[in-house]
Structures are given as structure tokens and as C-alpha cells.
Design a protein around this motif. Structure first.
Motif, PDB file in Angstrom:
ATOM      1  N   ALA A 151       0.937  -1.159   0.019  1.00 53.17           N
ATOM      2  CA  ALA A 151      -0.196  -0.011   0.006  1.00 53.17           C
ATOM      3  C   ALA A 151       0.997   1.244   0.042  1.00 53.17           C
ATOM      4  CB  ALA A 151      -0.982  -0.068   1.058  1.00 53.17           C
ATOM      5  N   LEU A 152       2.194   1.333   0.832  1.00 58.15           N
ATOM      6  CA  LEU A 152       3.079   2.373   0.698  1.00 58.15           C
ATOM      7  C   LEU A 152       3.613   2.620  -0.556  1.00 58.15           C
ATOM      8  CD1 LEU A 152       4.274   1.900   4.514  1.00 58.15           C
ATOM      9  CD2 LEU A 152       2.926   3.736   3.508  1.00 58.15           C
ATOM     10  N   SER A 153       3.643   1.754  -1.500  1.00 54.38           N
ATOM     11  CA  SER A 153       4.329   1.668  -2.699  1.00 54.38           C
ATOM     12  C   SER A 153       3.832   2.635  -3.504  1.00 54.38           C
ATOM     13  CB  SER A 153       4.492   0.242  -3.412  1.00 54.38           C
ATOM     14  OG  SER A 153       3.158   0.155  -3.776  1.00 54.38           O
ATOM     15  N   THR A 154       2.637   3.236  -3.405  1.00 55.69           N
ATOM     16  CA  THR A 154       2.056   4.206  -4.187  1.00 55.69           C
ATOM     17  C   THR A 154       2.431   5.610  -3.765  1.00 55.69           C
ATOM     18  OG1 THR A 154      -0.100   3.959  -3.097  1.00 55.69           O
ATOM     19  CG2 THR A 154       0.514   2.916  -4.957  1.00 55.69           C
ATOM     20  N   ALA A 155       3.052   5.769  -2.438  1.00 58.31           N
ATOM     21  CA  ALA A 155       3.068   7.073  -1.774  1.00 58.31           C
ATOM     22  C   ALA A 155       2.035   7.799  -1.489  1.00 58.31           C
ATOM     23  CB  ALA A 155       4.007   7.980  -2.435  1.00 58.31           C
ATOM     24  N   PRO A 156       1.022   6.808  -0.739  1.00 56.92           N
ATOM     25  CA  PRO A 156      -0.345   7.489  -0.520  1.00 56.92           C
ATOM     26  C   PRO A 156      -0.727   8.679   0.419  1.00 56.92           C
ATOM     27  CG  PRO A 156      -0.149   5.447   0.890  1.00 56.92           C
ATOM     28  CD  PRO A 156       1.184   5.641  -0.054  1.00 56.92           C
ATOM     29  N   LYS A 157      -1.866   9.451   0.197  1.00 57.79           N
ATOM     30  CA  LYS A 157      -2.008  10.440   1.175  1.00 57.79           C
ATOM     31  C   LYS A 157      -2.923   9.999   2.100  1.00 57.79           C
ATOM     32  CE  LYS A 157      -1.768  14.064  -2.277  1.00 57.79           C
ATOM     33  NZ  LYS A 157      -2.445  15.171  -2.789  1.00 57.79           N
ATOM     34  N   VAL A 158      -3.501   8.941   1.808  1.00 59.18           N
ATOM     35  CA  VAL A 158      -4.656   8.194   2.801  1.00 59.18           C
ATOM     36  C   VAL A 158      -4.367   6.715   2.636  1.00 59.18           C
ATOM     37  CG1 VAL A 158      -6.925   7.765   3.392  1.00 59.18           C
ATOM     38  CG2 VAL A 158      -6.384  10.031   2.608  1.00 59.18           C
ATOM     39  N   ILE A 159      -4.370   6.092   3.753  1.00 59.88           N
ATOM     40  CA  ILE A 159      -4.289   4.607   3.656  1.00 59.88           C
ATOM     41  C   ILE A 159      -5.279   4.269   4.493  1.00 59.88           C
ATOM     42  CG2 ILE A 159      -2.395   4.632   5.572  1.00 59.88           C
ATOM     43  CD1 ILE A 159      -1.097   2.099   4.041  1.00 59.88           C
ATOM     44  N   LEU A 160      -5.916   3.075   3.815  1.00 58.15           N
ATOM     45  CA  LEU A 160      -7.253   2.606   4.684  1.00 58.15           C
ATOM     46  C   LEU A 160      -6.824   1.180   4.851  1.00 58.15           C
ATOM     47  CD1 LEU A 160      -9.778   3.795   1.788  1.00 58.15           C
ATOM     48  CD2 LEU A 160      -9.404   4.949   4.057  1.00 58.15           C
ATOM     49  N   LEU A 161      -6.819   0.725   6.447  1.00 54.60           N
ATOM     50  CA  LEU A 161      -6.185  -0.442   6.719  1.00 54.60           C
ATOM     51  C   LEU A 161      -7.440  -1.172   7.410  1.00 54.60           C
ATOM     52  CD1 LEU A 161      -3.120   0.930   8.709  1.00 54.60           C
ATOM     53  CD2 LEU A 161      -3.184  -0.211   6.482  1.00 54.60           C
ATOM     54  N   ASP A 162      -7.853  -2.219   6.635  1.00 54.49           N
ATOM     55  CA  ASP A 162      -8.945  -2.933   6.828  1.00 54.49           C
ATOM     56  C   ASP A 162      -8.696  -4.254   7.923  1.00 54.49           C
ATOM     57  OD1 ASP A 162     -11.633  -3.824   7.460  1.00 54.49           O
ATOM     58  OD2 ASP A 162     -12.059  -4.342   5.434  1.00 54.49           O
ATOM     59  N   GLU A 163      -8.618  -4.302   9.189  1.00 57.42           N
ATOM     60  CA  GLU A 163      -8.272  -5.429  10.144  1.00 57.42           C
ATOM     61  C   GLU A 163      -6.895  -5.808   9.765  1.00 57.42           C
ATOM     62  OE1 GLU A 163     -11.158  -8.159  11.504  1.00 57.42           O
ATOM     63  OE2 GLU A 163     -12.494  -7.237  10.421  1.00 57.42           O
ATOM     64  N   PRO A 164      -5.878  -4.915   9.675  1.00 54.58           N
ATOM     65  CA  PRO A 164      -4.570  -5.388   9.651  1.00 54.58           C
ATOM     66  C   PRO A 164      -4.101  -6.198  10.814  1.00 54.58           C
ATOM     67  CG  PRO A 164      -4.625  -3.084  10.200  1.00 54.58           C
ATOM     68  CD  PRO A 164      -5.973  -3.662   9.991  1.00 54.58           C
ATOM     69  N   GLY A 165      -4.418  -6.133  11.947  1.00 53.35           N
ATOM     70  CA  GLY A 165      -4.177  -6.975  13.114  1.00 53.35           C
ATOM     71  C   GLY A 165      -4.932  -8.165  13.179  1.00 53.35           C
ATOM     72  N   ALA A 166      -5.647  -8.583  12.560  1.00 58.21           N
ATOM     73  CA  ALA A 166      -6.600  -9.856  12.681  1.00 58.21           C
ATOM     74  C   ALA A 166      -5.327 -11.125  12.785  1.00 58.21           C
ATOM     75  CB  ALA A 166      -7.607 -10.211  11.462  1.00 58.21           C
ATOM     76  N   GLY A 167      -5.679 -11.936  13.742  1.00 56.42           N
ATOM     77  CA  GLY A 167      -4.821 -12.976  13.985  1.00 56.42           C
ATOM     78  C   GLY A 167      -3.312 -12.845  14.502  1.00 56.42           C
ATOM     79  N   LEU A 168      -2.998 -11.595  14.845  1.00 53.95           N
ATOM     80  CA  LEU A 168      -1.677 -11.056  15.080  1.00 53.95           C
ATOM     81  C   LEU A 168      -1.723 -10.967  16.825  1.00 53.95           C
ATOM     82  CD1 LEU A 168      -0.419  -8.519  12.729  1.00 53.95           C
ATOM     83  CD2 LEU A 168      -0.231 -11.045  12.492  1.00 53.95           C
ATOM     84  N   THR A 169      -0.606 -11.491  17.291  1.00 56.77           N
ATOM     85  CA  THR A 169      -0.388 -11.268  18.730  1.00 56.77           C
ATOM     86  C   THR A 169       1.120 -10.667  19.248  1.00 56.77           C
ATOM     87  OG1 THR A 169       0.495 -13.362  18.899  1.00 56.77           O
ATOM     88  CG2 THR A 169      -1.797 -13.280  19.319  1.00 56.77           C
ATOM     89  N   GLY A 170       1.191 -10.208  20.287  1.00 51.83           N
ATOM     90  CA  GLY A 170       2.486  -9.802  21.119  1.00 51.83           C
ATOM     91  C   GLY A 170       3.290  -8.733  20.124  1.00 51.83           C
ATOM     92  N   HIS A 171       4.469  -9.264  19.912  1.00 57.40           N
ATOM     93  CA  HIS A 171       5.364  -8.586  19.054  1.00 57.40           C
ATOM     94  C   HIS A 171       5.094  -8.113  17.525  1.00 57.40           C
ATOM     95  CE1 HIS A 171       9.295  -7.031  18.063  1.00 57.40           C
ATOM     96  NE2 HIS A 171       9.492  -7.864  16.968  1.00 57.40           N
ATOM     97  N   ASP A 172       4.259  -8.995  17.042  1.00 58.79           N
ATOM     98  CA  ASP A 172       3.822  -8.575  15.746  1.00 58.79           C
ATOM     99  C   ASP A 172       2.812  -7.245  15.912  1.00 58.79           C
ATOM    100  OD1 ASP A 172       5.114 -10.326  14.230  1.00 58.79           O
ATOM    101  OD2 ASP A 172       3.510 -12.083  14.325  1.00 58.79           O
ATOM    102  N   LEU A 173       1.828  -7.437  16.742  1.00 56.47           N
ATOM    103  CA  LEU A 173       0.817  -6.163  17.081  1.00 56.47           C
ATOM    104  C   LEU A 173       1.528  -5.084  17.417  1.00 56.47           C
ATOM    105  CD1 LEU A 173      -2.182  -7.492  18.934  1.00 56.47           C
ATOM    106  CD2 LEU A 173      -1.975  -6.655  16.623  1.00 56.47           C
ATOM    107  N   THR A 174       2.708  -5.152  18.020  1.00 60.31           N
ATOM    108  CA  THR A 174       3.517  -3.883  18.534  1.00 60.31           C
ATOM    109  C   THR A 174       4.151  -3.450  17.372  1.00 60.31           C
ATOM    110  OG1 THR A 174       3.926  -4.942  20.576  1.00 60.31           O
ATOM    111  CG2 THR A 174       5.281  -2.994  20.275  1.00 60.31           C
TER     112      THR A 174
END
Ligand SMILES: Nc1ncnc2c1ncn2[C@@H]1O[C@H](COP(=O)(O)OP(=O)(O)OP(=O)(O)O)[C@@H](O)[C@H]1O
Length: 239
Positions: A151-174
């Protein structure tokens, strides 16, 4: 009468209504995404969160209401939103698993008007050392960060993140929370939808709460966490 435009707002939904047959998924929803700020979008299952992200990204056309980008009302399609600088990650990963990590980011930036060095992006998501490995060899948490890198590869002005943390825990979430705050600090407007309340409340600057397709509350994470209507909406939703 001259209209006063808030220049801190990069993307705004104005009185958005979205119907699917008899179902009203969104009703008269107003939402303002600000530059350099993370907006959390929460609500019980079926509240309309994904539908609103779909409208903001131009994936679906609302039944009524308007989108304003950079202060101007726009007819908003997926292509126009992408070319204007609205990027999105999806609930399901959009990674090409057989291509290398860096190829995935390069492909993501192919149509960008503002090309970004893919290696620089990978360093940013802490995948610089994995650039030439196949994406399929990444862990679950690394794949999520690669999704953000694409998503960042397009140098966005706005980024929409739909459930990026789903299934992640601990260090990955941090790491994900730090990454999102870093994107914000660069001046990008971020919308974060996630069911993990602790992760979301610790990451966002403000929160909008949807229930039954309507905005029932908005405010700082602290205000929302003690809002009685929000607590009632969640208690009634069996989450
Ligand atoms: N393409 C569609 N056709 C028919 N109904 C739809 C469609 N998309 C969404 N809906 C309905 O619109 C309402 C809002 O759905 P939406 O997926 O936006 O909610 P959500 O808040 O993202 O839910 P969840 O947290 O479960 O992902 C629901 O009643 C859903 O069934």
C-alpha cells in the motif's frame, strides 16, 4: 455564501447512505480523515465499517452522499481514488506468494505517479533483510507488514487499513502499531478498522463508532472507552 474548507481534512465522507436491496448498510454518515492522524473505525459486526471503507476507496458507489478529496467534491471510483493517493489493504492478504518480497512492492508501485524506492519501504516495515526471499516464506505477521508495504508503494496521502491486526499477537501487533504511527507521523491520513480494541485504542488519535449504519459516537480513545452508548452497542452485540 462562501464555504469554509478545513485544510487538515484530506478525505471526507459527507452524508453517505449505502443500501443493498432492503438493507441500509450506511445512513447519512459523515467522516473526516485528517492528514497526519489515525482515525479508528469501530462498531459491532454488520455495523457498516467495511462498507464505509469500500465507499472511501471508491470500490462501491454510495446510494447518496458525496466524497470530498483535498477539499474538492469528486466522483469517486477505485481508479480515481488510487490515482489521487488513496491506498488500501484488504482483510485477505493481496500478496503474490511466489514472487519475491521486493517484487511484490515493485508491482504495487507500478502505476504510481510518485514512485518510491521499494527497498526503502521494506526497511520501513522491517523487511529489508528479506527483500529477495519469496513472499510465501514470510511469517503471518511479516505478510501483514508486506501488505502495508505494498500500500505504501504508491506514496499514498491516505491509507485505509481493514483489519490489519487480525490474528496477530504480541510482538507482531506492537510492530504493526509502531508502523502505523510512523506512517501517520509522515503526514499521511490513516483509517484503521480492527476488532482488537486494545490494539486499536493504543494506535489511533480519534475514534468513530458505527452501529446499524449510523455514527453513534466520535471522540478521543479515552472518551469513547467510557461512552455509555458505545458500551451498550458492544454489550448488545454478543462480541
Ligand atoms: N454486497 C452486499 N450485499 C448485501 N448486503 C451487504 C453487502 N455488503 C454489506 N452488506 C450488509 O451491510 C451491512 C453492513 O456490512 P459491513 O460488512 O459493512 O459491516 P462491518 O461493520 O464491516 O461488519 P464486520 O465487522 O462483521 O466485518 C450488513 O448488514 C451486511 O450484511
Amino acid at each position: 455564501m462562501t464555504e469554509t474548507i478545513d485544510k487538515t481534512v484530506v478525505l471526507a465522507a459527507e452524508k453517505i447512505t449505502a443500501r443493498f436491496g432492503g438493507i441500509v448498510a450506511l445512513k447519512d454518515v459523515d467522516l473526516a480523515v485528517r492528514r497526519g492522524s489515525v482515525l479508528g473505525l469501530i462498531g459491532p459486526n454488520g455495523a457498516g465499517k467495511t462498507t464505509l471503507v469500500n465507499v472511501l476507496s471508491g470500490l462501491i458507489q454510495p446510494t447518496s452522499g458525496r466524497i470530498r478529496f483535498d477539499g474538492v467534491h469528486r466522483s469517486w471510483t477505485l481508479g480515481k481514488a488510487a490515482r489521487s493517493g488513496v491506498a488500501r489493504t484488504f482483510q485477505a492478504s493481496t500478496v503474490f506468494r511466489e514472487f519475491s518480497v521486493v517484487e511484490n512492492v515493485s508491482i504495487g508501485g507500478l502505476n504510481s505517479k510518485r514512485p518510491v524506492d521499494p527497498h526503502q519501504i521494506l526497511d520501513r516495515v522491517d523487511l529489508g533483510g528479506r527483500a529477495h526471499e519469496v513472499a510465501g516464506s514470510l511469517s503471518f505477521g511479516e505478510l501483514r507488514r508486506l501488505g502495508v508495504a505494498i500500500a505504501l508503494s504508491t506514496a499514498p496521502k491516505v491509507i485505509l487499513l481493514d483489519e490489519p491486526g487480525a490474528g496477530l499477537t504480541g510482538h507482531d501487533l506492537t510492530m504493526l502499531a509502531n508502523l502505523i504511527r510512523g506512517i501517520r507521523d509522515d503526514g499521511t491520513g490513516v483509517v484503521l478498522v480492527d476488532h482488537n480494541m486494545r490494539f486499536l485504542m493504543n494506535t489511533v488519535d480519534s475514534v468513530v463508532v458505527l452501529e446499524g449504519g449510523m455514527v453513534i459516537a466520535e471522540g478521543s480513545p479515552e472518551e469513547i472507552q467510557r461512552d455509555q452508548r458505545v458500551l451498550a452497542a458492544y454489550l448488545g452485540s454478543h462480541e
